[in-house]
Motif scaffolding. Structure first.
Motif, PDB file in Angstrom:
ATOM      1  N   ALA A 188       0.771  -1.391   0.147  1.00  0.00           N
ATOM      2  CA  ALA A 188      -0.257  -0.006  -0.148  1.00  0.00           C
ATOM      3  C   ALA A 188       0.841   1.011  -0.083  1.00  0.00           C
ATOM      4  CB  ALA A 188      -0.946  -0.135   1.160  1.00  0.00           C
ATOM      5  N   CYS A 189       1.798   1.359   0.803  1.00  0.00           N
ATOM      6  CA  CYS A 189       2.894   2.243   0.887  1.00  0.00           C
ATOM      7  C   CYS A 189       3.774   2.391  -0.496  1.00  0.00           C
ATOM      8  CB  CYS A 189       3.951   2.360   2.119  1.00  0.00           C
ATOM      9  SG  CYS A 189       3.068   2.690   3.489  1.00  0.00           S
ATOM     10  N   GLN A 190       3.878   1.464  -1.190  1.00  0.00           N
ATOM     11  CA  GLN A 190       4.768   1.644  -2.296  1.00  0.00           C
ATOM     12  C   GLN A 190       3.872   2.023  -3.394  1.00  0.00           C
ATOM     13  OE1 GLN A 190       6.600  -2.213  -3.241  1.00  0.00           O
ATOM     14  NE2 GLN A 190       7.279  -2.659  -1.208  1.00  0.00           N
ATOM     15  N   ALA A 191       2.635   1.641  -3.386  1.00  0.00           N
ATOM     16  CA  ALA A 191       1.830   2.134  -4.528  1.00  0.00           C
ATOM     17  C   ALA A 191       1.315   3.564  -4.288  1.00  0.00           C
ATOM     18  CB  ALA A 191       0.374   1.311  -4.699  1.00  0.00           C
ATOM     19  N   LEU A 192       1.530   4.074  -3.111  1.00  0.00           N
ATOM     20  CA  LEU A 192       1.129   5.509  -2.807  1.00  0.00           C
ATOM     21  C   LEU A 192       2.301   6.338  -3.311  1.00  0.00           C
ATOM     22  CD1 LEU A 192      -1.260   6.921  -1.890  1.00  0.00           C
ATOM     23  CD2 LEU A 192      -0.311   6.862   0.418  1.00  0.00           C
ATOM     24  N   VAL A 193       3.521   6.105  -3.163  1.00  0.00           N
ATOM     25  CA  VAL A 193       4.509   6.891  -3.443  1.00  0.00           C
ATOM     26  C   VAL A 193       4.734   7.188  -5.039  1.00  0.00           C
ATOM     27  CG1 VAL A 193       7.266   6.897  -3.584  1.00  0.00           C
ATOM     28  CG2 VAL A 193       6.082   5.997  -1.701  1.00  0.00           C
ATOM     29  N   GLY A 194       4.883   8.472  -5.563  1.00  0.00           N
ATOM     30  CA  GLY A 194       4.926   8.921  -6.580  1.00  0.00           C
ATOM     31  C   GLY A 194       3.449   9.162  -7.375  1.00  0.00           C
ATOM     32  N   MET A 195       2.458   8.935  -6.566  1.00  0.00           N
ATOM     33  CA  MET A 195       1.085   9.340  -7.052  1.00  0.00           C
ATOM     34  C   MET A 195       0.840  10.758  -6.478  1.00  0.00           C
ATOM     35  SD  MET A 195       0.198   6.677  -8.409  1.00  0.00           S
ATOM     36  CE  MET A 195      -1.646   6.634  -8.571  1.00  0.00           C
ATOM     37  N   PRO A 196      -0.248  11.326  -7.239  1.00  0.00           N
ATOM     38  CA  PRO A 196      -0.600  12.650  -6.679  1.00  0.00           C
ATOM     39  C   PRO A 196      -1.107  12.750  -5.380  1.00  0.00           C
ATOM     40  CG  PRO A 196      -1.645  11.997  -8.524  1.00  0.00           C
ATOM     41  CD  PRO A 196      -0.919  10.835  -8.321  1.00  0.00           C
ATOM     42  N   SER A 197      -0.709  13.810  -4.567  1.00  0.00           N
ATOM     43  CA  SER A 197      -0.879  13.997  -3.209  1.00  0.00           C
ATOM     44  C   SER A 197      -2.486  14.312  -2.672  1.00  0.00           C
ATOM     45  CB  SER A 197      -0.180  14.981  -2.519  1.00  0.00           C
ATOM     46  OG  SER A 197      -0.436  16.389  -3.138  1.00  0.00           O
ATOM     47  N   ARG A 198      -3.466  14.463  -3.843  1.00  0.00           N
ATOM     48  CA  ARG A 198      -4.640  14.677  -3.763  1.00  0.00           C
ATOM     49  C   ARG A 198      -5.296  13.147  -3.200  1.00  0.00           C
ATOM     50  NH1 ARG A 198      -3.998  15.249  -9.206  1.00  0.00           N
ATOM     51  NH2 ARG A 198      -5.017  13.616 -10.454  1.00  0.00           N
ATOM     52  N   LEU A 199      -4.634  12.166  -3.763  1.00  0.00           N
ATOM     53  CA  LEU A 199      -5.127  10.796  -3.257  1.00  0.00           C
ATOM     54  C   LEU A 199      -5.135  10.582  -1.720  1.00  0.00           C
ATOM     55  CD1 LEU A 199      -3.411   8.540  -5.773  1.00  0.00           C
ATOM     56  CD2 LEU A 199      -5.665   9.319  -5.586  1.00  0.00           C
ATOM     57  N   LEU A 200      -6.260  10.175  -1.218  1.00  0.00           N
ATOM     58  CA  LEU A 200      -6.278   9.954   0.375  1.00  0.00           C
ATOM     59  C   LEU A 200      -5.212   8.865   0.720  1.00  0.00           C
ATOM     60  CD1 LEU A 200     -10.119  10.040   0.792  1.00  0.00           C
ATOM     61  CD2 LEU A 200      -8.365  11.877   1.149  1.00  0.00           C
ATOM     62  N   PRO A 201      -4.795   8.993   2.095  1.00  0.00           N
ATOM     63  CA  PRO A 201      -3.809   7.935   2.584  1.00  0.00           C
ATOM     64  C   PRO A 201      -4.251   6.892   2.975  1.00  0.00           C
ATOM     65  CG  PRO A 201      -4.407   9.742   4.410  1.00  0.00           C
ATOM     66  CD  PRO A 201      -4.888  10.116   2.790  1.00  0.00           C
ATOM     67  N   HIS A 202      -3.553   5.683   2.729  1.00  0.00           N
ATOM     68  CA  HIS A 202      -4.390   4.314   2.747  1.00  0.00           C
ATOM     69  C   HIS A 202      -4.791   4.222   4.473  1.00  0.00           C
ATOM     70  CE1 HIS A 202      -0.723   2.151   4.698  1.00  0.00           C
ATOM     71  NE2 HIS A 202       0.029   2.771   3.533  1.00  0.00           N
ATOM     72  N   ARG A 203      -5.346   3.108   4.679  1.00  0.00           N
ATOM     73  CA  ARG A 203      -6.102   2.995   5.973  1.00  0.00           C
ATOM     74  C   ARG A 203      -4.894   2.824   7.176  1.00  0.00           C
ATOM     75  NH1 ARG A 203      -7.150  -2.600   7.626  1.00  0.00           N
ATOM     76  NH2 ARG A 203      -6.205  -4.028   6.000  1.00  0.00           N
ATOM     77  N   ASP A 204      -3.870   2.286   6.865  1.00  0.00           N
ATOM     78  CA  ASP A 204      -2.678   2.106   7.960  1.00  0.00           C
ATOM     79  C   ASP A 204      -1.990   3.422   8.132  1.00  0.00           C
ATOM     80  OD1 ASP A 204      -3.443  -0.633   8.702  1.00  0.00           O
ATOM     81  OD2 ASP A 204      -2.388  -1.398   6.985  1.00  0.00           O
ATOM     82  N   LEU A 205      -1.922   4.454   7.559  1.00  0.00           N
ATOM     83  CA  LEU A 205      -1.032   5.425   7.685  1.00  0.00           C
ATOM     84  C   LEU A 205      -2.017   6.265   8.825  1.00  0.00           C
ATOM     85  CD1 LEU A 205      -0.152   6.807   3.961  1.00  0.00           C
ATOM     86  CD2 LEU A 205       1.226   5.802   5.872  1.00  0.00           C
ATOM     87  N   LEU A 206      -0.830   6.806   9.648  1.00  0.00           N
ATOM     88  CA  LEU A 206      -1.416   7.626  10.957  1.00  0.00           C
ATOM     89  C   LEU A 206      -0.654   8.995  10.622  1.00  0.00           C
ATOM     90  CD1 LEU A 206      -2.512   7.824  13.501  1.00  0.00           C
ATOM     91  CD2 LEU A 206      -0.279   6.837  14.612  1.00  0.00           C
TER      92      LEU A 206
END
Length: 102
Positions: free
Chosen positions: A6-24
């Motif tokens: 989930a973290c790997q998939a988020l890196v490099g994506m636009p910051s307007r995307l919401l964080p995944h459920r395990d991100l605090l």
């Protein structure tokens, strides 16, 4: 510890995307003067893998995308490069098979 998928998939994506459920949410990187504060990022820590991620603002670096911090950034960059190399090798193998005369 390695970054979760989930973290790997988020890196490099636009910051307007919401964080995944395990991100605090841990904090915000605000710089500048008290008269003109500039929020550069919102920092998160993954409860699953321990990776630190920054949700960069338009004033952040890199601007407007999710980025990893420290060692995780290098690991994620390397794993994404390996994935791209594997896809290119698979495409080349398919092209070689398709291009062969029968």
């Amino acid at each position: 510890m390695e970054a979760c998928l989930a973290c790997q998939a988020l890196v490099g994506m636009p910051s307007r995307l919401l964080p995944h459920r395990d991100l605090l949410r841990v904090g915000t990187g605000v710089f500048g003067t008290p008269q003109k504060p500039i929020a550069r990022y919102v920092q998160y820590r993954c409860r699953s893998c321990g990776t630190w991620l920054n949700q960069n603002t338009a004033e952040g670096s890199p601007a407007g995308i999710w980025s990893a911090c420290g060692l995780a950034a290098a690991q994620i960059h390397e794993s994404k490069n390996l994935a791209v190399d594997a896809r290119r090798a698979a495409a080349a193998a398919v092209a070689a098979v398709i291009g062969r005369p029968r």
